[in-house]
Design a protein around this motif. Structure first.
Motif, PDB file in Angstrom:
ATOM      1  N   UNK A  96       0.830  -1.201   0.000  1.00 50.09           N
ATOM      2  CA  UNK A  96       0.000   0.000   0.000  1.00 50.09           C
ATOM      3  C   UNK A  96       0.866   1.253   0.000  1.00 50.09           C
ATOM      4  N   UNK A  97       0.226   2.335  -0.372  1.00 49.17           N
ATOM      5  CA  UNK A  97       0.840   3.660  -0.290  1.00 49.17           C
ATOM      6  C   UNK A  97      -0.183   4.578   0.367  1.00 49.17           C
ATOM      7  N   UNK A  98       0.252   5.269   1.406  1.00 54.69           N
ATOM      8  CA  UNK A  98      -0.604   6.251   2.072  1.00 54.69           C
ATOM      9  C   UNK A  98      -0.251   7.623   1.515  1.00 54.69           C
ATOM     10  N   UNK A  99      -1.227   8.251   0.890  1.00 51.42           N
ATOM     11  CA  UNK A  99      -1.031   9.549   0.255  1.00 51.42           C
ATOM     12  C   UNK A  99      -1.747  10.660   1.010  1.00 51.42           C
ATOM     13  N   UNK A 100      -1.265  11.877   0.776  1.00 49.73           N
ATOM     14  CA  UNK A 100      -2.014  13.072   1.115  1.00 49.73           C
ATOM     15  C   UNK A 100      -2.296  13.776  -0.201  1.00 49.73           C
ATOM     16  N   UNK A 101      -3.568  13.816  -0.580  1.00 51.54           N
ATOM     17  CA  UNK A 101      -3.979  14.524  -1.796  1.00 51.54           C
ATOM     18  C   UNK A 101      -4.219  15.979  -1.441  1.00 51.54           C
ATOM     19  N   UNK A 102      -3.730  16.872  -2.265  1.00 51.00           N
ATOM     20  CA  UNK A 102      -3.924  18.294  -2.000  1.00 51.00           C
ATOM     21  C   UNK A 102      -3.819  19.069  -3.298  1.00 51.00           C
ATOM     22  N   UNK A 103      -4.305  20.286  -3.284  1.00 49.50           N
ATOM     23  CA  UNK A 103      -4.206  21.168  -4.452  1.00 49.50           C
ATOM     24  C   UNK A 103      -2.883  21.915  -4.379  1.00 49.50           C
ATOM     25  N   UNK A 104      -2.131  21.846  -5.477  1.00 52.41           N
ATOM     26  CA  UNK A 104      -0.892  22.598  -5.625  1.00 52.41           C
ATOM     27  C   UNK A 104      -1.024  23.410  -6.904  1.00 52.41           C
ATOM     28  N   UNK A 105      -0.955  24.727  -6.776  1.00 48.77           N
ATOM     29  CA  UNK A 105      -1.137  25.620  -7.930  1.00 48.77           C
ATOM     30  C   UNK A 105      -2.435  25.312  -8.676  1.00 48.77           C
ATOM     31  N   UNK A 106      -3.490  25.031  -7.919  1.00 49.43           N
ATOM     32  CA  UNK A 106      -4.800  24.786  -8.503  1.00 49.43           C
ATOM     33  C   UNK A 106      -4.987  23.400  -9.087  1.00 49.43           C
ATOM     34  N   UNK A 107      -3.993  22.525  -8.952  1.00 53.87           N
ATOM     35  CA  UNK A 107      -4.065  21.177  -9.513  1.00 53.87           C
ATOM     36  C   UNK A 107      -3.995  20.152  -8.391  1.00 53.87           C
ATOM     37  N   UNK A 108      -4.881  19.158  -8.433  1.00 54.67           N
ATOM     38  CA  UNK A 108      -4.888  18.098  -7.424  1.00 54.67           C
ATOM     39  C   UNK A 108      -3.703  17.174  -7.664  1.00 54.67           C
ATOM     40  N   UNK A 109      -2.884  16.994  -6.632  1.00 53.90           N
ATOM     41  CA  UNK A 109      -1.687  16.163  -6.749  1.00 53.90           C
ATOM     42  C   UNK A 109      -1.487  15.340  -5.487  1.00 53.90           C
ATOM     43  N   UNK A 110      -0.687  14.282  -5.635  1.00 44.68           N
ATOM     44  CA  UNK A 110      -0.283  13.482  -4.484  1.00 44.68           C
ATOM     45  C   UNK A 110       0.846  14.225  -3.790  1.00 44.68           C
ATOM     46  N   UNK A 111       0.626  14.580  -2.545  1.00 41.63           N
ATOM     47  CA  UNK A 111       1.664  15.266  -1.779  1.00 41.63           C
ATOM     48  C   UNK A 111       2.578  14.249  -1.148  1.00 41.63           C
ATOM     49  N   UNK A 112       2.564  14.201   0.151  1.00 42.77           N
ATOM     50  CA  UNK A 112       3.433  13.247   0.840  1.00 42.77           C
ATOM     51  C   UNK A 112       2.919  11.831   0.637  1.00 42.77           C
ATOM     52  N   UNK A 113       3.841  10.875   0.667  1.00 48.94           N
ATOM     53  CA  UNK A 113       3.472   9.470   0.497  1.00 48.94           C
ATOM     54  C   UNK A 113       4.287   8.622   1.454  1.00 48.94           C
ATOM     55  N   UNK A 114       3.650   7.612   1.989  1.00 50.47           N
ATOM     56  CA  UNK A 114       4.321   6.641   2.842  1.00 50.47           C
ATOM     57  C   UNK A 114       4.113   5.272   2.197  1.00 50.47           C
TER      58      UNK A 114
END
Length: 130
Positions: A96-114
Protein backbone atom coordinates in the motif's frame (compact mmCIF):
# COMPACT_ATOMS: atom_id res chain seq x y z
CA UNK A 1 -40.60 24.86 41.80
CA UNK A 2 -39.63 21.73 39.86
CA UNK A 3 -41.95 22.75 37.01
CA UNK A 4 -39.91 25.95 36.39
CA UNK A 5 -36.83 23.89 35.51
CA UNK A 6 -38.57 21.45 33.19
CA UNK A 7 -39.06 23.91 30.31
CA UNK A 8 -35.52 25.43 30.35
CA UNK A 9 -34.05 21.94 30.78
CA UNK A 10 -36.09 20.66 27.83
CA UNK A 11 -34.99 23.63 25.70
CA UNK A 12 -31.34 23.05 26.62
CA UNK A 13 -31.62 19.36 25.67
CA UNK A 14 -33.20 20.28 22.32
CA UNK A 15 -30.44 22.81 21.58
CA UNK A 16 -27.70 20.29 22.42
CA UNK A 17 -29.42 17.66 20.28
CA UNK A 18 -29.79 20.15 17.41
CA UNK A 19 -26.11 21.08 17.56
CA UNK A 20 -25.14 17.41 17.58
CA UNK A 21 -27.28 16.68 14.51
CA UNK A 22 -25.85 19.76 12.75
CA UNK A 23 -22.27 18.68 13.51
CA UNK A 24 -23.03 15.15 12.27
CA UNK A 25 -24.57 16.48 9.04
CA UNK A 26 -21.54 18.75 8.43
CA UNK A 27 -19.22 15.75 8.93
CA UNK A 28 -21.27 13.64 6.52
CA UNK A 29 -21.18 16.42 3.91
CA UNK A 30 -17.39 16.74 4.31
CA UNK A 31 -16.95 12.95 4.03
CA UNK A 32 -19.03 12.82 0.83
CA UNK A 33 -17.03 15.71 -0.66
CA UNK A 34 -13.74 13.98 0.18
CA UNK A 35 -14.95 10.69 -1.35
CA UNK A 36 -16.02 12.52 -4.51
CA UNK A 37 -12.61 14.17 -4.77
CA UNK A 38 -10.66 10.93 -4.18
CA UNK A 39 -12.66 9.11 -6.88
CA UNK A 40 -12.55 12.01 -9.35
CA UNK A 41 -10.77 11.87 -12.69
CA UNK A 42 -8.30 14.46 -11.44
CA UNK A 43 -7.35 12.23 -8.48
CA UNK A 44 -7.06 9.18 -10.76
CA UNK A 45 -4.61 11.14 -12.93
CA UNK A 46 -2.64 12.14 -9.81
CA UNK A 47 -2.44 8.52 -8.60
CA UNK A 48 -1.53 7.24 -12.06
CA UNK A 49 1.22 9.84 -12.50
CA UNK A 50 2.70 9.16 -9.07
CA UNK A 51 2.57 5.37 -9.49
CA UNK A 52 4.29 5.68 -12.88
CA UNK A 53 6.97 7.80 -11.20
CA UNK A 54 7.53 5.04 -8.63
CA UNK A 55 7.49 2.26 -11.21
CA UNK A 56 8.15 3.40 -14.79
CA UNK A 57 6.77 0.09 -16.04
CA UNK A 58 3.65 0.23 -13.87
CA UNK A 59 0.48 -1.20 -15.42
CA UNK A 60 2.51 -3.30 -17.88
CA UNK A 61 3.49 -6.98 -17.66
CA UNK A 62 7.02 -6.00 -16.60
CA UNK A 63 5.99 -3.62 -13.84
CA UNK A 64 5.69 -4.33 -10.14
CA UNK A 65 2.52 -2.24 -9.94
CA UNK A 66 -0.22 -3.94 -11.96
CA UNK A 67 -3.28 -2.30 -10.44
CA UNK A 68 -4.43 -0.13 -7.57
CA UNK A 69 -7.59 0.44 -5.62
CA UNK A 70 -8.60 3.07 -3.11
CA UNK A 71 -9.23 1.95 0.48
CA UNK A 72 -12.43 3.91 1.05
CA UNK A 73 -12.26 3.41 4.83
CA UNK A 74 -8.92 5.24 4.88
CA UNK A 75 -10.25 8.50 3.42
CA UNK A 76 -10.12 11.29 5.99
CA UNK A 77 -9.30 14.95 6.37
CA UNK A 78 -5.68 15.79 7.03
CA UNK A 79 -5.45 18.43 9.80
CA UNK A 80 -2.56 20.07 7.91
CA UNK A 81 -4.72 20.34 4.80
CA UNK A 82 -5.71 17.94 2.06
CA UNK A 83 -7.10 14.43 2.20
CA UNK A 84 -5.39 11.31 3.56
CA UNK A 85 -6.04 8.20 1.49
CA UNK A 86 -4.51 4.74 1.23
CA UNK A 87 -4.06 3.07 -2.15
CA UNK A 88 -3.77 -0.73 -2.19
CA UNK A 89 -1.50 -2.13 -4.88
CA UNK A 90 -2.24 -5.36 -6.81
CA UNK A 91 -5.17 -6.18 -4.48
CA UNK A 92 -2.66 -7.02 -1.72
CA UNK A 93 -3.33 -5.19 1.58
CA UNK A 94 0.36 -5.56 2.51
CA UNK A 95 1.32 -3.49 -0.55
CA UNK A 96 0.00 0.00 0.00
CA UNK A 97 0.84 3.66 -0.29
CA UNK A 98 -0.60 6.25 2.07
CA UNK A 99 -1.03 9.55 0.26
CA UNK A 100 -2.01 13.07 1.12
CA UNK A 101 -3.98 14.52 -1.80
CA UNK A 102 -3.92 18.29 -2.00
CA UNK A 103 -4.21 21.17 -4.45
CA UNK A 104 -0.89 22.60 -5.63
CA UNK A 105 -1.14 25.62 -7.93
CA UNK A 106 -4.80 24.79 -8.50
CA UNK A 107 -4.07 21.18 -9.51
CA UNK A 108 -4.89 18.10 -7.42
CA UNK A 109 -1.69 16.16 -6.75
CA UNK A 110 -0.28 13.48 -4.48
CA UNK A 111 1.66 15.27 -1.78
CA UNK A 112 3.43 13.25 0.84
CA UNK A 113 3.47 9.47 0.50
CA UNK A 114 4.32 6.64 2.84
CA UNK A 115 5.14 3.39 1.06
CA UNK A 116 4.71 0.01 2.77
CA UNK A 117 8.02 -1.74 3.44
CA UNK A 118 7.16 -4.79 1.33
CA UNK A 119 6.21 -2.61 -1.64
CA UNK A 120 9.32 -0.52 -1.21
CA UNK A 121 11.46 -3.67 -1.30
CA UNK A 122 9.67 -4.94 -4.40
CA UNK A 123 10.21 -1.63 -6.13
CA UNK A 124 13.85 -1.60 -5.03
CA UNK A 125 14.46 -5.14 -6.33
CA UNK A 126 12.81 -4.22 -9.59
CA UNK A 127 15.05 -1.16 -9.85
CA UNK A 128 18.17 -3.32 -9.22
CA UNK A 129 17.22 -5.79 -11.95
CA UNK A 130 16.75 -3.15 -14.65
Amino acid sequence: MKKRWIIPFGIAIMIIFGLGVNFYMDEEKLNKEMINIVYSGEAKNAFYTDLKDLDTKAFTEEGVIQSYEIDEKSINHNPMGGINVTVIINENPELYIKYTLDKFNGKLECGSASIAGKLSKLLGRWEENK
